[in-house]
Design a protein around this motif. Structure first.
Motif, PDB file in Angstrom:
ATOM      1  N   THR A 119       0.646  13.086   6.917  1.00  0.00           N
ATOM      2  CA  THR A 119       0.511  13.070   7.430  1.00  0.00           C
ATOM      3  C   THR A 119      -1.584  13.283   7.953  1.00  0.00           C
ATOM      4  OG1 THR A 119       0.816  15.127   8.933  1.00  0.00           O
ATOM      5  CG2 THR A 119       2.442  13.918   9.651  1.00  0.00           C
ATOM      6  N   VAL A 120      -2.348  12.804   9.133  1.00  0.00           N
ATOM      7  CA  VAL A 120      -2.825  13.128   9.382  1.00  0.00           C
ATOM      8  C   VAL A 120      -3.186  14.818   9.029  1.00  0.00           C
ATOM      9  CG1 VAL A 120      -5.331  12.584  10.557  1.00  0.00           C
ATOM     10  CG2 VAL A 120      -3.451  11.800  10.820  1.00  0.00           C
TER      11      VAL A 120
ATOM     12  N   GLN B 115       1.217   5.115   5.795  1.00  0.00           N
ATOM     13  CA  GLN B 115       1.255   3.593   5.136  1.00  0.00           C
ATOM     14  C   GLN B 115       0.711   4.273   3.665  1.00  0.00           C
ATOM     15  OE1 GLN B 115       0.002   0.524   7.502  1.00  0.00           O
ATOM     16  NE2 GLN B 115       2.150   0.531   8.544  1.00  0.00           N
ATOM     17  N   GLN B 116      -0.740   4.804   3.687  1.00  0.00           N
ATOM     18  CA  GLN B 116      -1.297   4.690   2.355  1.00  0.00           C
ATOM     19  C   GLN B 116      -1.015   5.713   1.733  1.00  0.00           C
ATOM     20  OE1 GLN B 116      -3.350   2.304   1.786  1.00  0.00           O
ATOM     21  NE2 GLN B 116      -2.467   1.266   3.134  1.00  0.00           N
TER      22      GLN B 116
ATOM     23  N   ARG C  11      -6.740  -5.087   7.058  1.00  0.00           N
ATOM     24  CA  ARG C  11      -7.635  -4.123   7.985  1.00  0.00           C
ATOM     25  C   ARG C  11      -7.672  -2.434   7.813  1.00  0.00           C
ATOM     26  NH1 ARG C  11      -6.780  -8.597  11.473  1.00  0.00           N
ATOM     27  NH2 ARG C  11      -5.562  -7.421  12.344  1.00  0.00           N
ATOM     28  N   GLY C  12      -5.793  -2.757   7.645  1.00  0.00           N
ATOM     29  CA  GLY C  12      -5.355  -1.321   7.988  1.00  0.00           C
ATOM     30  C   GLY C  12      -5.874  -0.264   6.654  1.00  0.00           C
ATOM     31  N   ARG C  13      -5.642  -0.943   5.828  1.00  0.00           N
ATOM     32  CA  ARG C  13      -5.869  -0.115   4.337  1.00  0.00           C
ATOM     33  C   ARG C  13      -7.277  -0.001   4.092  1.00  0.00           C
ATOM     34  NH1 ARG C  13      -2.325  -3.499   1.891  1.00  0.00           N
ATOM     35  NH2 ARG C  13      -4.433  -4.920   1.588  1.00  0.00           N
TER      36      ARG C  13
ATOM     37  N   GLY D 156      -7.827  -1.286  -7.557  1.00  0.00           N
ATOM     38  CA  GLY D 156      -8.173  -2.211  -7.297  1.00  0.00           C
ATOM     39  C   GLY D 156      -7.953  -2.749  -5.948  1.00  0.00           C
ATOM     40  N   THR D 157      -6.782  -2.574  -5.213  1.00  0.00           N
ATOM     41  CA  THR D 157      -6.799  -2.728  -3.811  1.00  0.00           C
ATOM     42  C   THR D 157      -7.313  -2.450  -2.918  1.00  0.00           C
ATOM     43  OG1 THR D 157      -3.969  -3.733  -4.365  1.00  0.00           O
ATOM     44  CG2 THR D 157      -4.777  -3.155  -2.187  1.00  0.00           C
ATOM     45  N   VAL D 158      -7.996  -1.125  -3.533  1.00  0.00           N
ATOM     46  CA  VAL D 158      -8.958  -0.765  -2.213  1.00  0.00           C
ATOM     47  C   VAL D 158      -9.902  -1.835  -2.904  1.00  0.00           C
ATOM     48  CG1 VAL D 158     -10.224   1.180  -1.917  1.00  0.00           C
ATOM     49  CG2 VAL D 158      -7.586   1.879  -2.514  1.00  0.00           C
TER      50      VAL D 158
END
Length: 332
Positions: free
Chosen positions: A262-263, A256-257, A213-215, A187-189
Motif C-alpha cells: 500500500t501507499v 499494481q507497481q 499511463r498508470g505505470r 526498460g519498461t519504466v
C-alpha cells in the motif's frame, strides 16, 4: 552489475578513436570526426534494458554526422534520445538547428539525416550525457505527431521530463548494484516515462494505453513521495490531491507497481530504511536520534522507536550502538 563499461585508457592510444567510432556505430551509425583523434578520450557505460539501450557517454569534442546516403543504406528504425548533463551540442536535424546545454534533451530519428557536434571545440572540453536508443515501433504515439519533437530543445527541469532525466542519471549511478534480471523491468519504466512525457508535450495523453499511463503515474507518485518523506503530513489523500487523481486510482496503480504494497506501507518502509541508513553513518554520529527521526517524517520519537523496532527488532539506540561501537553516539 548491469551493462558493459568502456574506458579509452584501457585501449592503446593509437586505437582509441577507431574503437570509439566502432562502439558508437553499434547504436548510432554515423560519420564520426574529431580534431582530437590522435589523443582521444571517452568513456561509456552501455546497459541493455530489453529492447532499449541506455548509455552514459563522456567524450572530447567530436562531430557525429548521419548522411542521407547512410540513411538509404541502413536504417535501423530507431529513435535516439539524448540528455546532456555537462557541456553543449549543436544539432541540425529534421529542418531545425538548435543548441543544447546541460539538463536539456533532444530527440533524433535514424530515418532522417542529422549533424551533431560539440559546441565548444577546445581540447579540455568534455561533453557528458545519457543516451536512449529504442525501436520507433515501441512508442505508442502517432509517428506524424512524434516528428514534431525532432531536433527541438526539450526541457528536462520539471514535470515528467525531470523525472525521466533523474531516472536515467540514477540508472548510471546504481548500475553496479543492479542485475541483468532487473533489465526488462527498468526498460519498461524508461519506455513508459518516455511515452507519457512525449504525449504530454504533444497534448496527446488520450492515445496512451491505460497501463502505460498508470505505470508512468506510479513512477511520478513514488518520486513525489521520495522528495517529501520529511513531511509528517504526507498521506495518501495529500498525494492524490497533488497529482489530481482520485484516492482509489492512486491505491490501484500503486499496488499494481509494488506487488500489493500500500501507499502508506511504502512510505513507512522508505522512512525507516532512510533513518536506518543515517543511524549507521559515522558522519552523523553526533546527530541526536530524534533529529534523524524528524528528518524522515517522525516528529514524535515514540512513533519512530515503535516503527524501527517493528522493522529491525531493536530500538534505534541499540542499533546505533551496534553499528557505531567505537564512535561517540548522539543523544536520543
Amino acid at each position: 552489475m548491469i551493462g558493459t563499461v568502456f574506458r579509452s585508457e584501457d585501449v592503446p592510444a593509437g586505437d582509441r578513436f577507431e574503437y570509439w567510432r566502432e562502439l558508437v556505430g553499434r547504436t548510432r551509425s554515423s560519420e564520426i570526426i574529431s580534431d582530437h583523434a590522435a589523443d582521444f578520450w571517452a568513456e561509456q557505460r552501455l546497459m541493455e534494458l530489453g529492447p532499449l539501450i541506455v548509455s552514459q557517454m563522456s567524450f572530447r569534442p567530436t562531430r557525429y554526422r548521419r548522411t542521407p546516403r547512410m540513411v538509404r543504406q541502413d536504417d535501423p528504425e530507431l529513435f535516439h534520445l539524448t540528455l546532456l548533463t555537462d557541456g553543449g551540442l549543436d544539432l541540425e536535424h529534421a529542418g531545425r538547428e538548435s543548441t543544447f546545454t546541460a539538463r536539456t534533451l533532444h530527440l533524433a530519428d535514424s530515418s532522417k539525416p542529422y549533424d551533431v557536434r560539440t559546441a565548444d571545440d577546445r581540447e579540455d572540453c568534455v561533453v557528458r550525457g545519457m543516451a536512449v536508443d529504442f525501436p520507433k515501433a515501441l512508442l505508442p504515439l502517432p509517428p506524424d505527431r512524434v516528428r514534431e519533437l525532432l531536433g527541438r530543445n526539450l526541457p528536462g527541469q520539471d514535470g515528467i521530463g525531470a523525472l525521466l532525466a533523474e531516472f536515467l542519471v540514477g540508472l548510471d549511478r546504481q548500475a553496479a548494484t543492479l542485475t541483468p534480471a532487473d533489465a526488462p523491468r527498468l526498460g519498461t519504466v524508461v519506455l513508459d516515462l518516455l511515452s507519457a512525457w512525449f504525449a504530454q508535450l504533444l497534448d496527446a495523453e488520450a492515445v496512451l494505453a491505460p497501463e502505460t499511463r498508470g505505470r508512468a503515474m506510479a513512477e511520478r507518485v513514488q518520486a513525489f513521495i521520495r522528495h517529501n518523506l520529511h513531511d509528517p503530513e504526507l498521506t495518501p489523500p495529500v498525494i492524490a490531491a497533488a497529482h489530481n487523481i482520485s484516492l482509489s486510482y492512486l491505491h490501484r496503480i500503486f499496488q499494481q507497481q509494488t506487488r500489493g504494497e500500500t501507499v502508506a506501507a511504502w512510505i513507512r518502509r522508505r522512512r525507516v530504511e532512510n533513518a536506518h541508513r543515517d543511524l549507521a553513518d559515522g558522519s552523523l554520529s553526533g546527530t541526536p536520534i530524534h533529529t534523524i527521526a524528524a528528518r524522515w517524517g517522525y516528529p514524535r520519537p515514540s512513533d519512530f522507536t515503535r516503527a524501527f523496532r517493528a522493522t529491525y527488532g531493536m530500538s534505534p539506540r541499540e542499533y546505533r550502538q551496534q553499528a557505531l561501537p567505537e564512535r561517540a553516539v548522539g543523544r536520543e
